[in-house]
Each structure stands twice: as structure tokens, then as C-alpha cells.
Motif scaffolding. Structure first.
Motif, mmCIF file in Angstrom:
data_model
loop_
_atom_site.group_PDB
_atom_site.id
_atom_site.type_symbol
_atom_site.label_atom_id
_atom_site.label_comp_id
_atom_site.label_asym_id
_atom_site.label_seq_id
_atom_site.Cartn_x
_atom_site.Cartn_y
_atom_site.Cartn_z
ATOM 1 N N SER A 2 -7.160 5.118 12.214
ATOM 2 C CA SER A 2 -6.311 6.044 12.959
ATOM 3 C C SER A 2 -5.327 6.726 12.009
ATOM 4 O O SER A 2 -4.608 6.054 11.259
ATOM 5 N N ASN A 3 -5.293 8.055 12.059
ATOM 6 C CA ASN A 3 -4.401 8.822 11.189
ATOM 7 C C ASN A 3 -3.099 9.227 11.871
ATOM 8 O O ASN A 3 -2.390 10.107 11.385
ATOM 9 N N ALA A 4 -2.784 8.588 12.989
ATOM 10 C CA ALA A 4 -1.636 9.007 13.789
ATOM 11 C C ALA A 4 -0.325 8.955 13.021
ATOM 12 O O ALA A 4 0.598 9.728 13.311
ATOM 13 N N ASN A 5 -0.209 8.062 12.056
ATOM 14 C CA ASN A 5 1.030 7.922 11.288
ATOM 15 C C ASN A 5 0.914 8.501 9.873
ATOM 16 O O ASN A 5 1.799 8.271 9.038
ATOM 17 N N VAL A 6 -0.157 9.243 9.618
ATOM 18 C CA VAL A 6 -0.429 9.736 8.261
ATOM 19 C C VAL A 6 -0.035 11.201 8.142
ATOM 20 O O VAL A 6 -0.569 12.065 8.846
ATOM 21 N N LEU A 7 0.911 11.465 7.266
ATOM 22 C CA LEU A 7 1.218 12.838 6.884
ATOM 23 C C LEU A 7 0.220 13.228 5.808
ATOM 24 O O LEU A 7 0.130 12.549 4.769
ATOM 25 N N PRO A 8 -0.558 14.289 5.985
ATOM 26 C CA PRO A 8 -1.602 14.608 4.999
ATOM 27 C C PRO A 8 -1.031 14.776 3.597
ATOM 28 O O PRO A 8 0.071 15.314 3.412
ATOM 29 N N THR A 9 -1.790 14.327 2.609
ATOM 30 C CA THR A 9 -1.333 14.514 1.234
ATOM 31 C C THR A 9 -1.246 15.998 0.889
ATOM 32 O O THR A 9 -0.440 16.393 0.040
ATOM 33 N N ASN A 36 0.843 -1.191 0.000
ATOM 34 C CA ASN A 36 0.000 0.000 0.000
ATOM 35 C C ASN A 36 0.878 1.240 0.000
ATOM 36 O O ASN A 36 2.030 1.212 0.453
ATOM 37 N N GLN A 37 0.353 2.303 -0.508
ATOM 38 C CA GLN A 37 1.016 3.597 -0.506
ATOM 39 C C GLN A 37 -0.038 4.673 -0.667
ATOM 40 O O GLN A 37 -1.166 4.403 -1.065
ATOM 41 N N TYR A 38 0.330 5.891 -0.349
ATOM 42 C CA TYR A 38 -0.598 7.002 -0.514
ATOM 43 C C TYR A 38 0.232 8.243 -0.793
ATOM 44 O O TYR A 38 1.444 8.286 -0.552
ATOM 45 N N GLY A 39 -0.415 9.276 -1.309
ATOM 46 C CA GLY A 39 0.313 10.519 -1.565
ATOM 47 C C GLY A 39 -0.520 11.451 -2.419
ATOM 48 O O GLY A 39 -1.726 11.244 -2.615
ATOM 49 N N LYS A 40 0.126 12.466 -2.927
ATOM 50 C CA LYS A 40 -0.539 13.454 -3.777
ATOM 51 C C LYS A 40 0.016 13.299 -5.189
ATOM 52 O O LYS A 40 1.224 13.408 -5.404
ATOM 53 N N ALA A 41 -0.889 13.084 -6.143
ATOM 54 C CA ALA A 41 -0.472 12.837 -7.518
ATOM 55 C C ALA A 41 -0.587 14.107 -8.362
ATOM 56 O O ALA A 41 -1.455 14.945 -8.135
ATOM 57 N N GLU A 42 0.300 14.232 -9.319
ATOM 58 C CA GLU A 42 0.274 15.263 -10.360
ATOM 59 C C GLU A 42 0.215 16.677 -9.783
ATOM 60 O O GLU A 42 -0.699 17.447 -10.055
ATOM 61 N N ASN A 43 1.207 16.997 -8.992
ATOM 62 C CA ASN A 43 1.390 18.357 -8.505
ATOM 63 C C ASN A 43 2.130 19.153 -9.569
ATOM 64 O O ASN A 43 3.318 18.951 -9.799
ATOM 65 N N ARG A 44 1.431 20.053 -10.225
ATOM 66 C CA ARG A 44 2.036 20.859 -11.281
ATOM 67 C C ARG A 44 2.733 22.055 -10.655
ATOM 68 O O ARG A 44 2.120 22.869 -9.979
ATOM 69 N N ILE A 70 8.823 9.139 -5.849
ATOM 70 C CA ILE A 70 8.561 10.418 -6.504
ATOM 71 C C ILE A 70 8.638 10.200 -8.010
ATOM 72 O O ILE A 70 9.680 9.787 -8.526
ATOM 73 N N ARG A 71 7.548 10.457 -8.669
ATOM 74 C CA ARG A 71 7.537 10.363 -10.126
ATOM 75 C C ARG A 71 7.375 11.767 -10.696
ATOM 76 O O ARG A 71 6.466 12.496 -10.287
ATOM 77 N N ILE A 72 8.246 12.112 -11.628
ATOM 78 C CA ILE A 72 8.252 13.470 -12.167
ATOM 79 C C ILE A 72 8.237 13.428 -13.680
ATOM 80 O O ILE A 72 9.019 12.708 -14.308
ATOM 81 N N THR A 94 4.886 20.746 0.337
ATOM 82 C CA THR A 94 6.333 20.520 0.354
ATOM 83 C C THR A 94 6.925 20.690 -1.037
ATOM 84 O O THR A 94 8.024 21.244 -1.196
ATOM 85 N N VAL A 95 6.205 20.238 -2.054
ATOM 86 C CA VAL A 95 6.681 20.406 -3.429
ATOM 87 C C VAL A 95 6.895 21.885 -3.733
ATOM 88 O O VAL A 95 7.945 22.298 -4.244
ATOM 89 N N TYR A 96 5.918 22.725 -3.408
ATOM 90 C CA TYR A 96 6.019 24.146 -3.717
ATOM 91 C C TYR A 96 7.076 24.827 -2.845
ATOM 92 O O TYR A 96 7.821 25.688 -3.325
ATOM 93 N N ALA A 97 7.139 24.444 -1.574
ATOM 94 C CA ALA A 97 8.138 25.041 -0.690
ATOM 95 C C ALA A 97 9.553 24.688 -1.135
ATOM 96 O O ALA A 97 10.454 25.539 -1.138
ATOM 97 N N PHE A 98 9.769 23.428 -1.537
ATOM 98 C CA PHE A 98 11.104 23.022 -1.988
ATOM 99 C C PHE A 98 11.469 23.691 -3.307
ATOM 100 O O PHE A 98 12.646 23.966 -3.560
ATOM 101 N N ALA A 99 10.465 23.945 -4.161
ATOM 102 C CA ALA A 99 10.749 24.669 -5.401
ATOM 103 C C ALA A 99 11.312 26.045 -5.086
ATOM 104 O O ALA A 99 12.173 26.563 -5.810
#
Length: 307
Positions: free
Chosen positions: A50-57, A8-16, A99-101, A63-68
Motif C-alpha cells: 500500500s502506497n497510502a503513506n508514500v510521498l513519491p520520490t 528503513n528509509q526511501y527517497g531520491k538520491a543525487e539530485n543535481r 538530507i545529504r548535500i 521539491t528540490v528544484y522548486a525550493f531552489a
């Protein structure tokens, strides 16, 4: 029957994300589509919610925008390394980051000879055309006597990283759009143009030369127009073609306004000085118009999808 949780995995897809680096009059652009997938100690969120271990998408998107902004984008690979390292080392529950880019490459639009002679070569420093560029189109109609030749192109993606404004428009109680005095102007040019060659008795145009030079005029007009609206830019592009190519009597455009919105980085403690943008793909404004040679009659079908 007992069950177990598999991969399993989760995240935010297609951050332009579009990053502009301004080096005086010469700008540099990186245009990425970033998809993040995180996995690790995620059993409880699936079993009990339980979302205790979940970093919100949403946080991964931020983070993508901040790192840019903080790291810039030297390359797609290096940007992905920064992101993956951050997620795995900053969160104990996250054991793996994928990370797929996709990177959309751009080339500079060269200044026209006219602009270079007048000292305007610097204008090309902020004007780009997407690599891979357009699909060429042609429609040939013949009734035994007369010809109608319509040439064109679609998906010619262009962008000006400055020299565009939008203000002074009508406002009512539903208007929330803020006026812009320095914005990105981007569109996917879809254009069709009609040649005035209609008879075998006329000299036949050089179709290859006509196409190449028409495309060049479209790009140069886009790059050299200080735009107060996409409509103004459209008309300048059409006028340049009609004025410069005697074999063309009509050109029809369909131009989506590919919106780029400044990302609000203040909640992250960062200032966004026209550097980091969200590239929205929908909804979009759609600007359509025809530019004709004076005295010519319209002959291109209104429904461009028929070509």
C-alpha cells in the motif's frame, strides 16, 4: 520463522541542482548534489504494498528544484534545513528526513589584462572554474638523441553561465533538441600540449612557468569567447595557447559537453527564468580536436588515455 521490519528509509538520491543568481553582469553560482531519505510510518508499503503513506520520490526531486527557485540556496546547510522541515511537517506519515548535500565550489575566472584594458573585465562575472581544479600531466620521451615533452591537464571543470548559444544545426526526423540562444556552457577540460624543445642543444623551457601560463590562457580564452558551439570555444582556447606560448607547437583537447537543462517548473506553478537547471552527467557530447602551429607536424598520440 516470524520476521519484523527493521530500519528503513526511501527517497531520491543525487539530485543535481545548479542555481544561478544574476546580479547585473556578475553572476553567483551554487552547485549541489542533494540526496533525500525519508522514514516514518512505512510498514504497510513493505508488508502489503500500500502506497497510502508514500510521498513519491519524484515529488521529492521536484521539491528540490522548486525550493531552489522559491528560497534560493544561501548555503548547503540552510537549503537542507528547508527541505527536511518541509518533508516532516507537511506529511503526517513522514517522521524523519535525512538530507545529504555535496556542494561543488566554483571560483571566478579573472579577466585577462587585455580584456580589462578594453573594458571587458565584466566578462569574468559569469565565468567560473571548479575549486580543486585539475590534475597535472606530463609525458617525457627520450631516445638517446631527441626529447618529446608533452604536458597537460585533466578534470579542469569550467562553466560559463551565459554568452553561449547553439542553433542553426542540421535537423532530421529524429531531432528533438530545441535551439538555444542563452545556455550554460560547461566542460571538463582534458588537454595535452607538445613542446618544441627536442634537443639538449636548445635552451630548456621554464616548465613551471609554461604550465601556469598555458593554463591561464586556456581559462581566459574559455571565459572571453562568446560561444556558438563548443567546437568554436575549443579552437579559441587552442589558438590562444599557440599564439601566446612560443615553446608549444601542438595542443590536443577532449572536451565533454556537460549539459545543463532548464527544469520545467510550470507544472509546479513556477516560472523558470534561466535560474534552475538539471545538471546531466550522461550521455554527453564529446568534442575532440588538435590545434597546431602552422607548419608543425602532429606528434601527440590520438588516444589521450595513453598519457
Amino acid at each position: 520463522m516470524p520476521t519484523i521490519l527493521g530500519q528503513n528509509q526511501y527517497g531520491k538520491a543525487e539530485n543535481r541542482v545548479v542555481r544561478i543568481v544574476r546580479d547585473g553582469g556578475t553572476h553567483h553560482i551554487k552547485d549541489l548534489n542533494v540526496s533525500i531519505a525519508l522514514s516514518g510510518d512505512m510498514g504497510e508499503v513493505h508488508h502489503s504494498g500500500s502506497n497510502a503513506n508514500v510521498l513519491p520520490t519524484d515529488t521529492t526531486k521536484n521539491t528540490v528544484y522548486a525550493f531552489a527557485k522559491e528560497f534560493g540556496i544561501e548555503s548547503a546547510e540552510q537549503f537542507g534545513i528547508h527541505l527536511a522541515r518541509h518533508f516532516v511537517t507537511s506529511q503526517e506519515a513522514i517522521h524523519r528526513a535525512r538530507i545529504r548535500i555535496e556542494e561543488y565550489a566554483w571560483e571566478r575566472i579573472p579577466a585577462s589584462r587585455k580584456a580589462s584594458r578594453s573594458g571587458g573585465a565584466e566578462k569574468a562575472g559569469h565565468s567560473f572554474v571548479r575549486k580543486g581544479q585539475e590534475t597535472r600531466l606530463a609525458q617525457i620521451t627520450y631516445d638517446g638523441n631527441d626529447w618529446q615533452i608533452i604536458s597537460g591537464l585533466t578534470d579542469l571543470t569550467v562553466l560559463n553561465s551565459t554568452n553561449s548559444e547553439f542553433w542553426g544545426y542540421l535537423k532530421d526526423k529524429y531531432t528533438t533538441l530545441e535551439e538555444a540562444y542563452d545556455r550554460i556552457l560547461a566542460t571538463d577540460v582534458s588537454a595535452r600540449w607538445r613542446h618544441n624543445w627536442t634537443s639538449d642543444a636548445q635552451p630548456v623551457p621554464n616548465w613551471e612557468k609554461s604550465y601556469a601560463r598555458t593554463k591561464r590562457h586556456l581559462l581566459e580564452a574559455f571565459a572571453e569567447t562568446y560561444s556558438l558551439s563548443l567546437q568554436q570555444t575549443l579552437y579559441q582556447m587552442g589558438s590562444r595557447v599557440i599564439d601566446s606560448r612560443s615553446e608549444i607547437d601542438e595542443i590536443r583537447f577532449s572536451l565533454p559537453n556537460n549539459h545543463h537543462f532548464l527544469v520545467d517548473l510550470e507544472p509546479l506553478g513556477l516560472k523558470n527564468d534561466n535560474e534552475v537547471y538539471f545538471a546531466a552527467d550522461r550521455p554527453y557530447g564529446l568534442i575532440e580536436a588538435t590545434v597546431l602551429r602552422d607548419g608543425a607536424e602532429a606528434g601527440i598520440p590520438v588516444d589521450l588515455t595513453n598519457l
